[in-house]
Design a protein around this motif. Structure first.
Motif, PDB file in Angstrom:
ATOM      1  N   GLY A  48      -3.859  -6.988  37.718  1.00  0.00           N
ATOM      2  CA  GLY A  48      -3.556  -5.975  36.714  1.00  0.00           C
ATOM      3  C   GLY A  48      -2.878  -6.519  35.473  1.00  0.00           C
ATOM      4  N   LEU A  49      -3.085  -7.815  35.185  1.00  0.00           N
ATOM      5  CA  LEU A  49      -2.409  -8.462  34.061  1.00  0.00           C
ATOM      6  C   LEU A  49      -3.263  -8.476  32.801  1.00  0.00           C
ATOM      7  CD1 LEU A  49      -0.749 -11.434  35.989  1.00  0.00           C
ATOM      8  CD2 LEU A  49       0.320  -9.300  35.214  1.00  0.00           C
ATOM      9  N   VAL A  50      -4.568  -8.210  32.931  1.00  0.00           N
ATOM     10  CA  VAL A  50      -5.427  -8.002  31.759  1.00  0.00           C
ATOM     11  C   VAL A  50      -6.297  -6.785  32.033  1.00  0.00           C
ATOM     12  CG1 VAL A  50      -5.486 -10.424  31.080  1.00  0.00           C
ATOM     13  CG2 VAL A  50      -7.278  -9.534  32.569  1.00  0.00           C
ATOM     14  N   CYS A  51      -6.506  -6.009  31.002  1.00  0.00           N
ATOM     15  CA  CYS A  51      -7.371  -4.823  31.130  1.00  0.00           C
ATOM     16  C   CYS A  51      -8.291  -4.743  29.923  1.00  0.00           C
ATOM     17  CB  CYS A  51      -6.523  -3.568  31.261  1.00  0.00           C
ATOM     18  SG  CYS A  51      -5.566  -3.486  32.798  1.00  0.00           S
ATOM     19  N   VAL A  99     -13.567 -26.557  43.740  1.00  0.00           N
ATOM     20  CA  VAL A  99     -13.945 -25.151  43.862  1.00  0.00           C
ATOM     21  C   VAL A  99     -12.725 -24.339  43.435  1.00  0.00           C
ATOM     22  CG1 VAL A  99     -14.713 -23.310  45.403  1.00  0.00           C
ATOM     23  CG2 VAL A  99     -15.524 -25.661  45.762  1.00  0.00           C
ATOM     24  N   PHE A 100     -12.933 -23.361  42.564  1.00  0.00           N
ATOM     25  CA  PHE A 100     -11.833 -22.604  41.969  1.00  0.00           C
ATOM     26  C   PHE A 100     -11.728 -21.229  42.619  1.00  0.00           C
ATOM     27  CE2 PHE A 100     -13.546 -25.552  38.840  1.00  0.00           C
ATOM     28  CZ  PHE A 100     -12.410 -26.284  38.526  1.00  0.00           C
ATOM     29  N   VAL A 101     -10.550 -20.934  43.148  1.00  0.00           N
ATOM     30  CA  VAL A 101     -10.329 -19.728  43.938  1.00  0.00           C
ATOM     31  C   VAL A 101      -9.272 -18.845  43.262  1.00  0.00           C
ATOM     32  CG1 VAL A 101      -9.665 -18.814  46.189  1.00  0.00           C
ATOM     33  CG2 VAL A 101     -10.876 -21.015  46.033  1.00  0.00           C
ATOM     34  N   PRO A 102      -9.651 -17.662  42.743  1.00  0.00           N
ATOM     35  CA  PRO A 102      -8.648 -16.760  42.159  1.00  0.00           C
ATOM     36  C   PRO A 102      -7.743 -16.195  43.243  1.00  0.00           C
ATOM     37  CG  PRO A 102     -10.805 -15.691  42.264  1.00  0.00           C
ATOM     38  CD  PRO A 102     -11.015 -17.111  42.682  1.00  0.00           C
ATOM     39  N   LYS A 103      -6.459 -16.099  42.934  1.00  0.00           N
ATOM     40  CA  LYS A 103      -5.470 -15.634  43.904  1.00  0.00           C
ATOM     41  C   LYS A 103      -4.885 -14.296  43.465  1.00  0.00           C
ATOM     42  CE  LYS A 103      -4.189 -17.852  46.882  1.00  0.00           C
ATOM     43  NZ  LYS A 103      -4.670 -17.834  48.284  1.00  0.00           N
ATOM     44  N   THR A 104      -4.844 -13.358  44.387  1.00  0.00           N
ATOM     45  CA  THR A 104      -4.303 -12.034  44.077  1.00  0.00           C
ATOM     46  C   THR A 104      -2.786 -11.987  44.199  1.00  0.00           C
ATOM     47  OG1 THR A 104      -4.611 -11.331  46.376  1.00  0.00           O
ATOM     48  CG2 THR A 104      -6.415 -10.902  44.837  1.00  0.00           C
ATOM     49  N   TRP A 129      -9.771 -15.393  34.918  1.00  0.00           N
ATOM     50  CA  TRP A 129      -9.952 -13.991  34.526  1.00  0.00           C
ATOM     51  C   TRP A 129      -9.889 -13.090  35.753  1.00  0.00           C
ATOM     52  CZ3 TRP A 129     -13.208 -10.051  35.862  1.00  0.00           C
ATOM     53  CH2 TRP A 129     -13.134  -8.904  35.076  1.00  0.00           C
ATOM     54  N   CYS A 130     -10.549 -13.486  36.849  1.00  0.00           N
ATOM     55  CA  CYS A 130     -10.551 -12.666  38.065  1.00  0.00           C
ATOM     56  C   CYS A 130      -9.133 -12.473  38.593  1.00  0.00           C
ATOM     57  CB  CYS A 130     -11.426 -13.303  39.137  1.00  0.00           C
ATOM     58  SG  CYS A 130     -13.197 -13.202  38.817  1.00  0.00           S
ATOM     59  N   ALA A 131      -8.348 -13.548  38.604  1.00  0.00           N
ATOM     60  CA  ALA A 131      -6.975 -13.455  39.106  1.00  0.00           C
ATOM     61  C   ALA A 131      -6.143 -12.522  38.231  1.00  0.00           C
ATOM     62  CB  ALA A 131      -6.349 -14.844  39.156  1.00  0.00           C
ATOM     63  N   LEU A 132      -6.264 -12.675  36.916  1.00  0.00           N
ATOM     64  CA  LEU A 132      -5.513 -11.815  36.003  1.00  0.00           C
ATOM     65  C   LEU A 132      -5.950 -10.357  36.135  1.00  0.00           C
ATOM     66  CD1 LEU A 132      -5.553 -14.108  32.831  1.00  0.00           C
ATOM     67  CD2 LEU A 132      -3.555 -13.563  34.233  1.00  0.00           C
TER      68      LEU A 132
END
Length: 241
Positions: A206-209, A6-11, A199-202
């Motif tokens: 604020g690393l991709v817009c 399970v892949f979890v994006p980290k803030t 993508w969610c983590a980035l």
């Protein structure tokens, strides 16, 4: 029983995506009904450990329309002449191999095939050992070479470019974890659910817009963080949510 990541994006923290390996009851069979039973069991098992998690299956077998739209077979770009090219077909058409007879590929003709046809093409099955990727979506552009390391960088970059242009991408930020029931880390490296989590983590950091960075800048960006392989995942020291 089966085990899937399970892949979890980290803030925040050293990793953009954490991977949690989960044991669950597998429902044998190739039908969508059986696949969705396995998905439900995987999600239930994960939520037993992390009750507040909101999990999305990212595949054509997903019960959610959003998850089905996110399949690499359905994600892609449109060429100047109006031809839709899936992420999967782009990826397969960019493979370059080395064998006893020399360099084989890239097989640009696979770009225009359906994703299933491209993935199962006989051109790829006996081409040799994967050497690198040669990305060239049009004759007007010079081919761009991607090395095999970082392992999933090229696939992630292709997927993120397709994802970043769809109008509904912000809906993903309502989810805290992603799965792909078809992905088995024993047999594969690249995973569309991992790409979505990345993508969610980035995005959350604020690393991709507006756009995904080009090759060198993208690799520089992701290698600033700890990159877990899809076989990793130890929650004993994690605080995921």
């Amino acid at each position: 029983m089966a085990n899937r990541p399970v892949f979890v994006p980290k803030t925040e923290g050293p990793a953009l995506v954490e991977i949690v390996n989960v044991d669950f009851a597998w429902s044998a069979g190739l039908s969508i009904v059986q696949k969705q039973k396995s998905i439900a069991a995987l999600h239930d098992s994960f939520r037993q450990r992390f009750p507040q998690a909101r999990v999305l299956e990212v595949s054509s077998k997903s019960a959610a329309e959003l998850g089905r739209k996110l399949s690499a077979f359905n994600m892609g770009v449109t060429s100047r002449n109006g031809q839709f090219i899936s992420v999967e077909s782009l990826f397969q058409s960019s493979k370059v191999f080395t064998s006893a007879t020399g360099i084989q590929g890239p097989f640009r003709e696979l770009m225009l095939l359906s994703p299933k046809e491209a993935k199962q093409s006989e051109l790829l099955k006996n081409a040799g050992q994967l050497k690198h990727f040669s990305y060239c979506p049009s004759e007007q552009r010079e081919a761009e070479i991607w090395a095999l390391e970082p392992k999933s960088a090229f696939y992630d970059w292709l997927y993120l470019n397709a994802l970043n242009i769809v109008p509904w991408k912000e809906e993903l930020l309502a989810y805290s974890a992603f799965t792909d029931i078809e992905f088995n880390p024993v047999r594969s490296i690249n995973c569309q659910a991992y790409s979505v989590a990345l993508w969610c983590a980035l995005r959350m950091r604020g690393l991709v817009c507006d756009a995904i960075p080009p090759r060198d800048a993208f690799i520089d960006l992701i290698t600033k963080f700890t990159i877990h392989n899809t076989s990793d995942g130890d929650t004993t020291t994690m605080s995921l949510f």
